[in-house]
Design an enzyme around this catalytic site. Structure first.
Site, PDB file in Angstrom:
ATOM      1  N   SER A 177      30.069  10.300 -36.937  1.00 18.72           N
ATOM      2  CA  SER A 177      30.648  11.502 -36.841  1.00 18.72           C
ATOM      3  C   SER A 177      31.439  11.559 -35.387  1.00 18.72           C
ATOM      4  O   SER A 177      31.208  10.747 -34.445  1.00 18.72           O
ATOM      5  CB  SER A 177      29.804  12.671 -36.598  1.00 18.72           C
ATOM      6  N   TYR A 190      22.238  16.659 -33.125  1.00 18.05           N
ATOM      7  CA  TYR A 190      22.899  16.312 -34.104  1.00 18.05           C
ATOM      8  C   TYR A 190      23.821  15.056 -33.615  1.00 18.05           C
ATOM      9  O   TYR A 190      24.053  14.213 -34.112  1.00 18.05           O
ATOM     10  CB  TYR A 190      23.759  17.253 -34.810  1.00 18.05           C
TER      11      TYR A 190
END
Length: 285
Positions: A177, A190
């Protein structure tokens, strides 16, 4: 492509979320993209393949000639639609429900995929979850462990499960990400898992290159998937993706070509690399 600058405010009350409930529907089918046999008669296992990026990758892999095993948690309707879309491309597709945070499930799912589809050439580690919190003090031990178990433990488990079935020329592609590179104050756990995935990808690539197995990754920016309305408030959903240079969220079909490229045998001099479909954000990664 001519995409709207924003999406209507909406929320879902359960993760990982349902694509069927989203408005507008994420663009996953890439109708203008034509296959050229890049993955002819190969078999790909895609975690989180029922919707979003995973579904778009499944469709474009099928268009390139691959058969698909889709692993997903519990979004049965979404998984059935992915199977339908892959079969509409003339390829085989099976859907296997379970939790990639469970090593036993990963072993069984891979065994079932090989038994039904005959071989295994590509692993796409794509399953993930996220739970925003305003402060690190709000992140419980349970949330921390759960996020790591799904996002990075699951990738370890899947790689361990597929390696006995992989031959020289196989490909492993991990979804990281943009948050791994620029951070995210509300997604501490995350973004930490995504940073771990980048390091895992680089290290695994060095470990497996001697066996002729290529490991790379993709670090998407803000992409319109079920994880977004199942994660954020209506207000944040409405402005999602507006801060990147392109001024809009990306669509899964715009990310999938990165996975096609990294799975293709022509991508033979890349290992340990990360591609960045993120709407123009420069992250120097």
């Amino acid at each position: 492509m001519d995409e709207p600058k924003s999406v209507p405010p909406q929320v879902q009350d359960q993760q990982p979320g349902s694509q069927k409930q989203m408005t507008p529907q994420p663009a996953t089918e890439a109708p203008g993209v034509k296959g050229s046999g890049k993955l002819q008669d190969q078999v790909a296992v895609i975690t989180g393949g029922d919707s979003g990026i995973g579904r778009a990758v499944a469709v474009q892999y099928a268009r390139e000639g691959a058969d698909i095993a889709v692993l997903y948690l519990n979004e049965h309707d979404d998984a059935k639609e992915t199977v339908r879309l892959v079969e509409a491309e003339g390829r085989r597709c099976i859907a296997i429900a379970g939790d990639v945070g469970d090593e036993g499930f990963c072993r069984k799912a891979v065994g079932d995929a090989v038994a039904q589809l005959g071989r295994l050439d590509i692993l796409v580690n794509n399953a993930a979850e996220q739970h925003p919190q305003e402060s690190i003090t709000d992140i419980s031990a349970e949330q921390l462990e759960r996020t790591f178990r799904t996002n990075i433990f699951g990738q370890f488990y899947m790689v361990k499960a597929v390696l006995p079935h992989m031959k020289k020329g196989a490909r492993i592609i991990n979804t990281a990400s943009v948050t791994a590179y620029r951070g995210s104050p509300q997604l501490l756990d995350y973004s930490s898992t995504k940073g771990a995935i980048v390091a895992f990808t680089r290290s695994l690539a060095q470990s497996l290159i001697k066996d002729g197995i290529h490991v790379n990754g993709v670090a998407p920016g803000p992409i319109w998937t079920p994880l977004i309305p199942s994660t954020f408030s209506e207000e944040k959903v409405e402005s999602f993706g507006s801060s990147v240079p392109m001024g809009r969220p990306g669509q899964p079909e715009e990310v999938a070509p990165c996975y096609v490229f990294l799975a293709w045998e022509g991508c033979s001099y890349m290992a340990g690399q990360i591609l960045h479909p993120n709407g123009g954000e420069i992250i120097n990664g």
